[in-house]
Design an enzyme around this catalytic site. Structure first.
Site, short mmCIF file in Angstrom:
data_model
loop_
_atom_site.label_atom_id
_atom_site.label_comp_id
_atom_site.label_asym_id
_atom_site.label_seq_id
_atom_site.Cartn_x
_atom_site.Cartn_y
_atom_site.Cartn_z
N THR A 47 0.82 -1.21 0.00
CA THR A 47 0.00 0.00 0.00
C THR A 47 0.85 1.26 0.00
O THR A 47 0.41 2.32 -0.43
CB THR A 47 -0.95 -0.02 1.21
OG1 THR A 47 -1.74 -1.21 1.15
CG2 THR A 47 -1.88 1.17 1.23
N TYR A 135 2.98 -13.07 4.67
CA TYR A 135 1.90 -12.40 3.94
C TYR A 135 1.51 -13.26 2.74
O TYR A 135 2.32 -13.45 1.83
CB TYR A 135 2.37 -11.01 3.50
CG TYR A 135 1.36 -10.16 2.76
CD1 TYR A 135 0.00 -10.42 2.80
CD2 TYR A 135 1.79 -9.05 2.04
CE1 TYR A 135 -0.91 -9.61 2.12
CE2 TYR A 135 0.89 -8.24 1.36
CZ TYR A 135 -0.46 -8.52 1.41
OH TYR A 135 -1.36 -7.73 0.74
N ARG A 140 -1.64 -11.11 -5.91
CA ARG A 140 -0.43 -10.39 -6.31
C ARG A 140 0.74 -11.33 -6.60
O ARG A 140 1.61 -11.00 -7.41
CB ARG A 140 -0.02 -9.38 -5.23
CG ARG A 140 -0.95 -8.18 -5.12
CD ARG A 140 -0.40 -7.16 -4.14
NE ARG A 140 -1.29 -6.02 -4.00
CZ ARG A 140 -1.29 -4.95 -4.79
NH1 ARG A 140 -0.44 -4.88 -5.80
NH2 ARG A 140 -2.13 -3.96 -4.58
N LYS A 164 -0.64 -12.71 7.55
CA LYS A 164 -1.63 -11.82 6.96
C LYS A 164 -2.25 -12.60 5.80
O LYS A 164 -1.61 -12.79 4.76
CB LYS A 164 -0.99 -10.52 6.48
CG LYS A 164 -1.99 -9.57 5.82
CD LYS A 164 -1.31 -8.31 5.27
CE LYS A 164 -2.33 -7.41 4.56
NZ LYS A 164 -1.67 -6.22 3.93
#
Length: 291
Positions: A47, A135, A140, A164
């Site tokens: 982000t 993660y 992605r 995550k």
């Protein structure tokens, strides 16, 4: 509250019109998160447009966030990649002072097997002096870290303390929660299914919308963790339209449009990302006006 339980926020990087890092806006954003009940901050994740930042800019951002945070919230630093040796070298050479954990994405583009993913995180684990949050974001990376692999990592690599989980699959998340040790944190990486994941036994979220609506979103997660289900879902359904909006044209275009509407940042992104379309910005503005 225990560290990395509740609402973490994946911070954006505010830019000025000349594309330089807006350190004043970044500091103000951090202070706004603290004031509005966010539990921890994630620095230099996806982000943050970290792929477009220079090494010098990353050091500047780390310094400014630490200064603005002033020790109030735990800090997580994003260090990941698809070259295992490169990630190991970065962890060993990074200044980790002031950070409490590392968020490390599963290798992207290479599309490793589950065994390759396990060995990658074993190498990262052995290199890291800090706890690691894995993660998993198949949208992605083009590879999904399966619940069985995460369970193996959780049981064999002591300093990998959580994941995550951003596969967007509540069934997979529930299977994961059922497999891993009780003290291993399953953290939502999808804002829209944060509440059901939390109610199923997860430990909250690393959020994007949380930095735009920090008070309301952190209240929702706290209500979920405390079993106040009706109150939590009332907040969820109030917030949910904004989640659809901010991801309609990718992240962080949407959250930057929302923060710009709130007067917190300039609506500037670095290529190859571009600002949200006029139509989407108009809908985001309308949501903020009514919220």
């Amino acid at each position: 509250m225990e560290a990395f339980v509740g609402t973490g926020v994946a911070l954006i990087t505010p830019f000025k019109e000349d594309l330089s890092v807006d350190t004043e806006a970044l500091a103000a954003l951090v202070k706004d998160q603290i004031k509005n009940g966010i539990d921890y901050l994630v620095v230099l994740g996806t982000t943050a447009e970290s792929a477009t930042l220079t090494s010098e800019e990353k050091e500047l951002i780390k310094s400014e966030v630490k200064k603005a945070n002033d020790g109030k919230l735990p800090l997580v630093l994003g260090i990941g990649g698809n070259n295992t040796a490169g990630v190991v070298d970065e962890i060993k050479s990074a200044d980790l002072a002031g950070f409490d954990a590392i968020l490390s994405v599963s290798p992207y583009y290479n599309k490793p097997t589950q065994e390759g993913i396990f060995r990658h995180f074993k190498a990262v684990s052995e290199a890291s002096p800090l706890p690691i949050i894995l993660y998993n974001v198949p949208g992605r990376t083009s590879s999904n870290v399966l619940p069985e692999t995460i369970n193996r990592i959780a049981r064999e690599l002591d300093n990998v303390i959580g994941v995550k989980e951003a596969a967007g699959d509540i069934v997979q998340a529930m299977k994961l929660i059922s497999l891993v040790p009780e003290d291993f944190k399953v953290i939502s990486g999808d804002d829209m299914i944060t509440l059901p994941m939390t109610l199923a036994g997860g430990q909250g979220v690393i959020s994007v919308i949380g930095q735009g609506l920090p008070g309301e979103f952190s209240d929702m997660v706290r209500a979920g963790l405390e079993g106040r289900v009706k109150e939590a879902y009332e907040l969820h359904y109030r917030i949910a339209p904004s989640i659809e909006l901010i991801f309609a044209e990718g992240n962080p275009a949407g959250i930057k449009a929302l923060l710009s509407k709130k007067g917190m940042i300039s609506n500037v992104l670095r290529l190859p990302l571009v600002e949200a379309s006029e139509s989407l910005q108009s809908r985001i503005n309308a949501f903020v006006d009514k919220f």
